[in-house]
Design a protein around this motif. Structure first.
Motif, PDB file in Angstrom:
ATOM      1  N   GLU A 158       0.848  -1.177   0.000  1.00  0.00           N
ATOM      2  CA  GLU A 158       0.000   0.000   0.000  1.00  0.00           C
ATOM      3  C   GLU A 158       0.895   1.242   0.000  1.00  0.00           C
ATOM      4  OE1 GLU A 158      -3.734   1.957   2.506  1.00  0.00           O
ATOM      5  OE2 GLU A 158      -2.893   0.010   3.068  1.00  0.00           O
ATOM      6  N   SER A 159       0.851   1.971  -1.086  1.00  0.00           N
ATOM      7  CA  SER A 159       1.760   3.100  -1.273  1.00  0.00           C
ATOM      8  C   SER A 159       1.489   4.197  -0.245  1.00  0.00           C
ATOM      9  CB  SER A 159       1.619   3.668  -2.684  1.00  0.00           C
ATOM     10  OG  SER A 159       1.923   2.689  -3.656  1.00  0.00           O
ATOM     11  N   ILE A 160       2.575   4.765   0.275  1.00  0.00           N
ATOM     12  CA  ILE A 160       2.437   5.856   1.229  1.00  0.00           C
ATOM     13  C   ILE A 160       2.299   7.199   0.513  1.00  0.00           C
ATOM     14  CG2 ILE A 160       3.679   4.647   3.045  1.00  0.00           C
ATOM     15  CD1 ILE A 160       6.152   6.205   2.264  1.00  0.00           C
ATOM     16  N   LYS A 161       2.695   7.249  -0.757  1.00  0.00           N
ATOM     17  CA  LYS A 161       2.506   8.452  -1.556  1.00  0.00           C
ATOM     18  C   LYS A 161       2.387   8.049  -3.020  1.00  0.00           C
ATOM     19  CE  LYS A 161       3.945  13.264  -1.812  1.00  0.00           C
ATOM     20  NZ  LYS A 161       4.938  14.280  -1.363  1.00  0.00           N
ATOM     21  N   VAL A 162       1.463   8.694  -3.739  1.00  0.00           N
ATOM     22  CA  VAL A 162       1.129   8.285  -5.100  1.00  0.00           C
ATOM     23  C   VAL A 162       1.065   9.507  -5.991  1.00  0.00           C
ATOM     24  CG1 VAL A 162      -0.593   7.162  -6.557  1.00  0.00           C
ATOM     25  CG2 VAL A 162      -0.155   6.281  -4.268  1.00  0.00           C
ATOM     26  N   SER A 163       1.469   9.322  -7.243  1.00  0.00           N
ATOM     27  CA  SER A 163       1.311  10.345  -8.271  1.00  0.00           C
ATOM     28  C   SER A 163       0.472   9.764  -9.403  1.00  0.00           C
ATOM     29  CB  SER A 163       2.679  10.798  -8.806  1.00  0.00           C
ATOM     30  OG  SER A 163       2.522  11.716  -9.869  1.00  0.00           O
ATOM     31  N   ASN A 164      -0.631  10.424  -9.712  1.00  0.00           N
ATOM     32  CA  ASN A 164      -1.537   9.983 -10.758  1.00  0.00           C
ATOM     33  C   ASN A 164      -1.019  10.457 -12.114  1.00  0.00           C
ATOM     34  OD1 ASN A 164      -3.657   9.187 -12.348  1.00  0.00           O
ATOM     35  ND2 ASN A 164      -5.120  10.675 -11.537  1.00  0.00           N
ATOM     36  N   LEU A 165      -0.575   9.526 -12.949  1.00  0.00           N
ATOM     37  CA  LEU A 165      -0.011   9.893 -14.244  1.00  0.00           C
ATOM     38  C   LEU A 165      -1.072  10.278 -15.258  1.00  0.00           C
ATOM     39  CD1 LEU A 165       2.817   7.228 -14.619  1.00  0.00           C
ATOM     40  CD2 LEU A 165       2.992   9.588 -13.823  1.00  0.00           C
ATOM     41  N   SER A 166      -2.308   9.862 -15.037  1.00  0.00           N
ATOM     42  CA  SER A 166      -3.369  10.209 -15.975  1.00  0.00           C
ATOM     43  C   SER A 166      -3.568  11.718 -16.034  1.00  0.00           C
ATOM     44  CB  SER A 166      -4.673   9.516 -15.575  1.00  0.00           C
ATOM     45  OG  SER A 166      -4.511   8.104 -15.597  1.00  0.00           O
ATOM     46  N   SER A 167      -3.297  12.411 -14.938  1.00  0.00           N
ATOM     47  CA  SER A 167      -3.445  13.854 -14.921  1.00  0.00           C
ATOM     48  C   SER A 167      -2.351  14.557 -15.709  1.00  0.00           C
ATOM     49  CB  SER A 167      -3.437  14.360 -13.481  1.00  0.00           C
ATOM     50  OG  SER A 167      -2.215  14.024 -12.843  1.00  0.00           O
ATOM     51  N   SER A 168      -1.244  13.850 -15.994  1.00  0.00           N
ATOM     52  CA  SER A 168      -0.147  14.430 -16.765  1.00  0.00           C
ATOM     53  C   SER A 168      -0.095  13.893 -18.189  1.00  0.00           C
ATOM     54  CB  SER A 168       1.188  14.152 -16.070  1.00  0.00           C
ATOM     55  OG  SER A 168       1.406  12.757 -15.954  1.00  0.00           O
ATOM     56  N   SER A 169      -1.148  13.214 -18.611  1.00  0.00           N
ATOM     57  CA  SER A 169      -1.275  12.692 -19.993  1.00  0.00           C
ATOM     58  C   SER A 169      -0.175  11.698 -20.337  1.00  0.00           C
ATOM     59  CB  SER A 169      -1.281  13.848 -21.005  1.00  0.00           C
ATOM     60  OG  SER A 169      -2.342  14.740 -20.742  1.00  0.00           O
ATOM     61  N   MET A 170       0.304  10.980 -19.345  1.00  0.00           N
ATOM     62  CA  MET A 170       1.297   9.943 -19.586  1.00  0.00           C
ATOM     63  C   MET A 170       0.673   8.585 -19.293  1.00  0.00           C
ATOM     64  SD  MET A 170       4.864  11.515 -18.095  1.00  0.00           S
ATOM     65  CE  MET A 170       5.780  10.218 -18.913  1.00  0.00           C
ATOM     66  N   VAL A 171       1.019   7.595 -20.133  1.00  0.00           N
ATOM     67  CA  VAL A 171       0.485   6.242 -19.993  1.00  0.00           C
ATOM     68  C   VAL A 171       1.656   5.282 -19.842  1.00  0.00           C
ATOM     69  CG1 VAL A 171      -0.925   4.426 -21.025  1.00  0.00           C
ATOM     70  CG2 VAL A 171      -1.526   6.841 -21.385  1.00  0.00           C
ATOM     71  N   LEU A 172       1.638   4.487 -18.785  1.00  0.00           N
ATOM     72  CA  LEU A 172       2.754   3.581 -18.524  1.00  0.00           C
ATOM     73  C   LEU A 172       2.797   2.404 -19.495  1.00  0.00           C
ATOM     74  CD1 LEU A 172       2.714   3.452 -14.612  1.00  0.00           C
ATOM     75  CD2 LEU A 172       4.465   4.502 -16.059  1.00  0.00           C
ATOM     76  N   ASN A 173       1.650   1.821 -19.794  1.00  0.00           N
ATOM     77  CA  ASN A 173       1.641   0.559 -20.556  1.00  0.00           C
ATOM     78  C   ASN A 173       1.090   0.723 -21.961  1.00  0.00           C
ATOM     79  OD1 ASN A 173      -0.973   1.049 -19.748  1.00  0.00           O
ATOM     80  ND2 ASN A 173      -1.440  -1.092 -19.279  1.00  0.00           N
ATOM     81  N   ASN A 174       1.542   1.746 -22.669  1.00  0.00           N
ATOM     82  CA  ASN A 174       1.169   1.870 -24.076  1.00  0.00           C
ATOM     83  C   ASN A 174       2.260   1.362 -25.016  1.00  0.00           C
ATOM     84  OD1 ASN A 174       3.097   3.839 -23.785  1.00  0.00           O
ATOM     85  ND2 ASN A 174       1.793   5.540 -24.473  1.00  0.00           N
TER      86      ASN A 174
END
Length: 341
Positions: A158-174
């Motif tokens: 369970e991550s103690i801090k998270v950054s949502n990449l969807s808000s930066s228009s980046m996709v990890l698994n494309n």
């Protein structure tokens, strides 16, 4: 045709050799990686990790599920002693699919023998680790809010801090290559994570930061660093194209700043160039002002000194005067009494 019994000596001897090799087999250290400038030397491959013929990158997972692979630096380090900072950069890609993603992990000795059967990122059941996960699966059990985020894990999935990449228009698994930088500064006790596309330069601002004292966390224990990818419920390919890791020992009197492992690579270029340009412009303006002020002071002092020691001619205008000559007649009269005598 000759037949062999399972109890025959040659077969039994060969079986014992195979069993011995199986239990004493060491991880494969790829010669391709040792000769590849994009990777640190002395990297071992575990699980499904492999270097295919004619390829310079490492494939961590296979098309079947479950699948897991690990890249691990053979040489551990300690945080005890002089303040220890580190910097690492790696390039990777994750293909579309229902997989876990990829993680940079800091683990104790012995993890490499346990990771393949320990769930997501091979960290399930571990009681001491630091992980920076590039997660492509939403796991409600650990509180994931989407399948496209970066998280910092400490002794728990369970991550103690998270950054949502969807808000930066980046996709990890494309399937597109991405590049990440992870830096830890021992003086400020700050962990920073950066991410960009492969053809972009290092971002000036981190996408994720977290304050942590890794010396307090690890103490005198050996720390191993690895890159791991797992695919438990789905199938996808995880590729690593480069990986460099640097440990920096900093004196107590010195302030440590996160640095790129390669001085000539992309580290800090974008932000640094902007900073240097602004600094140069400010310095140029300041220098010009100082020069003008200095010149003014010199001229002012010169004018004062010259005015004190120089004699300036003073014109005296003499008006012409009229002169005239007058004749004075002097008359001497004789006394008559003298004449009588």
């Amino acid at each position: 045709m000759a037949t062999f019994s399972i109890h025959s000596y040659p077969f039994s001897f060969n079986l014992q050799i195979l069993i011995f090799l199986f239990f004493t087999a060491k991880p494969v250290s790829s010669f391709a990686l040792q000769n590849n400038p994009n990777f640190d030397p002395y990297i071992s491959l575990f699980g499904d990790a492999r270097v295919e013929n004619g390829s310079s990158n490492v494939i961590l997972t296979r098309s079947h599920a479950p699948s897991s692979g690990l890249l691990l630096l053979d040489k551990p380090f300690k945080f005890v002693g002089e303040p220890v900072s580190f910097s690492t950069e790696f390039t990777f890609s994750l293909s579309p699919g229902n997989a876990d993603g990829l993680a940079l992990v800091f683990v104790p000795n012995g993890f490499q023998a346990r990771f393949t059967s320990q769930g997501s990122f091979g960290l399930f059941g571990e009681n001491m680790y630091l992980g920076i996960e590039f997660d492509t699966q939403k796991d409600d059990k650990v509180g994931d809010f989407n399948a496209n985020h970066i998280g910092i894990d400490i002794n728990s999935l369970e991550s103690i801090k998270v950054s949502n990449l969807s808000s930066s228009s980046m996709v990890l698994n494309n399937g597109e290559p991405l590049k990440s930088w992870v830096d830890y500064d021992s003086s400020s006790k700050l962990l920073q994570v950066r991410l960009s596309t492969f053809d972009s330069k290092r971002p000036f601002s981190p996408i994720l930061t977290y304050s942590i004292d890794l010396l307090e966390m690890w103490g005198t224990k050996d720390v191993f660093v690895g890159i791991i990818s797992t695919s438990i419920n789905g199938s996808s390919f995880s590729n690593v194209y480069s990986w460099r890791f640097r440990v920096r020992h900093v004196l107590n009197s010195m302030h440590s700043l996160p640095a790129n492992p390669h001085k000539d690579s992309d580290g800090f270029r974008t932000g640094k160039n902007k900073f240097c340009a602004l600094t140069f412009l400010a310095g140029l303006i300041f220098g010009t002002g100082c020069g003008a002020l200095f010149a003014f002071v010199v001229l002012f002092m010169w004018a004062i000194l010259v005015s004190r020691h120089s004699v300036f001619p003073v014109e005296c205008q003499v008006s012409p005067e009229d002169f005239r000559y007058e004749m004075v007649d002097v008359v001497v009269e004789k006394d008559n009494q003298f004449d009588k005598n």
